[in-house]
Design a protein around this motif. Structure first.
Motif, PDB file in Angstrom:
ATOM      1  N   HIS A 115     -53.557-115.598-127.921  1.00 53.31           N
ATOM      2  CA  HIS A 115     -52.206-116.097-128.167  1.00 53.31           C
ATOM      3  C   HIS A 115     -52.282-117.374-129.000  1.00 53.31           C
ATOM      4  O   HIS A 115     -53.308-118.053-129.030  1.00 53.31           O
ATOM      5  N   SER A 116     -51.189-117.703-129.650  1.00 54.98           N
ATOM      6  CA  SER A 116     -51.147-118.934-130.440  1.00 54.98           C
ATOM      7  C   SER A 116     -50.939-120.154-129.551  1.00 54.98           C
ATOM      8  O   SER A 116     -51.213-121.290-129.951  1.00 54.98           O
ATOM      9  N   GLN A 117     -50.445-119.906-128.325  1.00 51.55           N
ATOM     10  CA  GLN A 117     -50.331-120.972-127.319  1.00 51.55           C
ATOM     11  C   GLN A 117     -50.518-120.352-125.943  1.00 51.55           C
ATOM     12  O   GLN A 117     -50.314-119.163-125.758  1.00 51.55           O
ATOM     13  N   ASP A 118     -50.944-121.161-124.978  1.00 53.04           N
ATOM     14  CA  ASP A 118     -51.154-120.668-123.616  1.00 53.04           C
ATOM     15  C   ASP A 118     -49.815-120.278-122.994  1.00 53.04           C
ATOM     16  O   ASP A 118     -48.822-120.987-123.132  1.00 53.04           O
ATOM     17  N   THR A 119     -49.812-119.134-122.325  1.00 55.50           N
ATOM     18  CA  THR A 119     -48.624-118.631-121.639  1.00 55.50           C
ATOM     19  C   THR A 119     -49.070-118.085-120.283  1.00 55.50           C
ATOM     20  O   THR A 119     -50.274-117.960-120.027  1.00 55.50           O
ATOM     21  N   THR A 158     -58.605-122.509-125.246  1.00 53.34           N
ATOM     22  CA  THR A 158     -58.638-122.565-123.783  1.00 53.34           C
ATOM     23  C   THR A 158     -59.837-121.788-123.248  1.00 53.34           C
ATOM     24  O   THR A 158     -60.509-122.237-122.318  1.00 53.34           O
ATOM     25  N   THR A 185     -55.153-119.210-125.373  1.00 49.11           N
ATOM     26  CA  THR A 185     -55.659-119.403-126.724  1.00 49.11           C
ATOM     27  C   THR A 185     -57.183-119.351-126.695  1.00 49.11           C
ATOM     28  O   THR A 185     -57.806-119.476-125.636  1.00 49.11           O
TER      29      THR A 185
END
Length: 93
Positions: A14-18, A26, A23
């Motif tokens: 992902h482009s950011q942690d969700t 991470t 990412t």
């Protein structure tokens, strides 16, 4: 010609942690923190998720019916010892 299936899985980060993904950064941080490879971190996370969410054994058929209970009791009666009790022992006093 079709290629045979492999046991490999391609992973897109992902482009950011969700809540449902992370990412690559991470993953790298986790690997460094745990002193594991990135691959080992992914396997560890999946193993923990499987242990948490998947049943440890196959689901049974539910509670026994009264007919099944009576059949088991009848069979047990045949195998139980007959006669007087010679000595009685208990585990707890």
């Amino acid at each position: 010609m079709t290629e045979p299936p492999t046991d490999q899985l391609s992973l897109e980060f992902h482009s950011q942690d969700t809540p449902s993904g992370i990412t690559r950064s991470t993953l790298r941080s986790l690997a460094r923190e745990l002193k594991l490879s990135e691959r080992q971190v992914v396997h560890l996370a999946l193993a923990r998720l499987a242990n948490e969410k998947l049943p440890a054994y196959l689901q049974d058929d539910g509670p026994l019916t009264m007919a099944q209970i009576h059949a088991i009791q009848s069979d047990a009666d045949v195998h139980m010892p007959k006669g007087r009790v010679l000595r009685r022992m208990t585990l707890f006093s």
